[in-house]
Each structure stands twice: as C-alpha cells, then as structure tokens.
Motif scaffolding. Structure first.
Motif, mmCIF file in Angstrom:
data_model
loop_
_atom_site.group_PDB
_atom_site.id
_atom_site.type_symbol
_atom_site.label_atom_id
_atom_site.label_comp_id
_atom_site.label_asym_id
_atom_site.label_seq_id
_atom_site.Cartn_x
_atom_site.Cartn_y
_atom_site.Cartn_z
ATOM 1 N N ILE A 46 -21.755 -29.694 -6.901
ATOM 2 C CA ILE A 46 -21.513 -29.712 -8.336
ATOM 3 C C ILE A 46 -20.008 -29.621 -8.576
ATOM 4 O O ILE A 46 -19.374 -28.634 -8.213
ATOM 5 N N ALA A 47 -19.459 -30.679 -9.160
ATOM 6 C CA ALA A 47 -18.031 -30.699 -9.492
ATOM 7 C C ALA A 47 -17.838 -30.034 -10.843
ATOM 8 O O ALA A 47 -18.505 -30.390 -11.806
ATOM 9 N N LEU A 48 -16.941 -29.065 -10.929
ATOM 10 C CA LEU A 48 -16.725 -28.375 -12.198
ATOM 11 C C LEU A 48 -15.293 -27.933 -12.371
ATOM 12 O O LEU A 48 -15.000 -26.790 -12.622
ATOM 13 N N THR A 73 -11.875 -22.393 -12.624
ATOM 14 C CA THR A 73 -12.523 -22.589 -11.329
ATOM 15 C C THR A 73 -11.491 -22.885 -10.257
ATOM 16 O O THR A 73 -10.335 -23.159 -10.545
ATOM 17 N N ILE A 74 -11.955 -22.846 -9.018
ATOM 18 C CA ILE A 74 -11.151 -23.240 -7.860
ATOM 19 C C ILE A 74 -11.891 -24.355 -7.149
ATOM 20 O O ILE A 74 -13.100 -24.282 -6.953
ATOM 21 N N THR A 75 -11.176 -25.403 -6.763
ATOM 22 C CA THR A 75 -11.768 -26.523 -6.045
ATOM 23 C C THR A 75 -11.070 -26.674 -4.706
ATOM 24 O O THR A 75 -9.844 -26.603 -4.629
ATOM 25 N N ILE A 76 -11.859 -26.895 -3.654
ATOM 26 C CA ILE A 76 -11.332 -27.129 -2.319
ATOM 27 C C ILE A 76 -11.711 -28.544 -1.900
ATOM 28 O O ILE A 76 -12.883 -28.925 -1.976
ATOM 29 N N VAL A 77 -10.719 -29.322 -1.468
ATOM 30 C CA VAL A 77 -10.929 -30.707 -1.066
ATOM 31 C C VAL A 77 -10.651 -30.853 0.421
ATOM 32 O O VAL A 77 -9.628 -30.370 0.917
ATOM 33 N N SER A 87 -16.510 -26.151 -5.125
ATOM 34 C CA SER A 87 -15.969 -25.898 -6.445
ATOM 35 C C SER A 87 -16.704 -24.674 -6.972
ATOM 36 O O SER A 87 -17.930 -24.666 -7.027
ATOM 37 N N THR A 88 -15.963 -23.649 -7.331
ATOM 38 C CA THR A 88 -16.616 -22.394 -7.718
ATOM 39 C C THR A 88 -15.870 -21.733 -8.854
ATOM 40 O O THR A 88 -14.672 -21.881 -8.992
ATOM 41 N N TRP A 89 -16.612 -21.011 -9.673
ATOM 42 C CA TRP A 89 -15.948 -20.239 -10.720
ATOM 43 C C TRP A 89 -16.035 -18.751 -10.479
ATOM 44 O O TRP A 89 -15.307 -17.995 -11.039
ATOM 45 N N GLY A 90 -16.897 -18.288 -9.632
ATOM 46 C CA GLY A 90 -17.042 -16.861 -9.380
ATOM 47 C C GLY A 90 -15.765 -16.204 -8.907
ATOM 48 O O GLY A 90 -15.415 -15.118 -9.346
ATOM 49 N N ALA A 91 -15.043 -16.854 -8.018
ATOM 50 C CA ALA A 91 -13.810 -16.275 -7.474
ATOM 51 C C ALA A 91 -12.780 -16.063 -8.571
ATOM 52 O O ALA A 91 -12.099 -15.045 -8.607
#
Length: 100
Positions: A46-48, A73-77, A87-91
């Motif tokens: 899920i991309a966010l 959010t943070i996204t790692i590619v 892709s996460t928002w919890g962190a």
C-alpha cells in the motif's frame, strides 16, 4: 508570484545520462473520492506517501528513505528494483509523540 508545488512521486534518474528512468507514485493506492487505501496497482503493498522531502540514500546504496510531510509517513525504496519496499505511518506518529 508564489508557486506552490505539492507532489506525491519520487523520480528515479540515471545520473550518468540525466535521463528519467521512472516515477514512483507514492499515492498510487489512494482513492481521493472515498479516502480509502487499497492495493490498486497490484504490487501487494500500500503506497501512502505525499509531499516527499529529505530523501537520503543508505550508506550501502541499497535503499532510499523519504519522509512524506503531507501524509506523515516514511517510505523506503529498493534501489535495485526502483520499487517501494515499505510505506508506513506508525513510525512517524511514534516519533512525533516521543518528541513532545
């Protein structure tokens, strides 16, 4: 004149030629009408991410990490495949709470 530019993509550029290889849409799985997230592009992730900033590369060159200010959010590619690994928002929320 003020220009406001909000974006939801990361651009992958070939540094030797300067040519655009691809754009990674960080909101590909977001439906702006319903406000829901679902796997619209079929990649099982899920991309966010919206309004990416501060996009460093890991010391070994394997990953790019970006903070997304619009979506908190943070996204790692993965740089090998040029695809989103996580892709996460919890962190972000945990970091924000702990800083207060």
């Amino acid at each position: 004149m003020w220009l406001i530019y909000l974006d939801n993509t990361l651009s992958v550029v070939e540094l030797i030629t300067g040519k655009l290889k691809k754009n990674i849409n960080l909101l590909a799985d977001y439906d702006p009408v319903s406000g829901e997230f679902s796997d619209n592009d079929g990649n099982e992730k899920i991309a966010l991410g919206g309004l990416p900033i501060q996009t460093p590369v890991s010391p070994d060159g394997e990953y790019v990490v970006t903070a997304n200010t619009l979506t908190a959010t943070i996204t790692i590619v993965d740089t090998e495949t040029d695809t989103m690994s996580l892709s996460t928002w919890g962190a972000c929320f945990r970091l924000r709470r702990s800083a207060v």
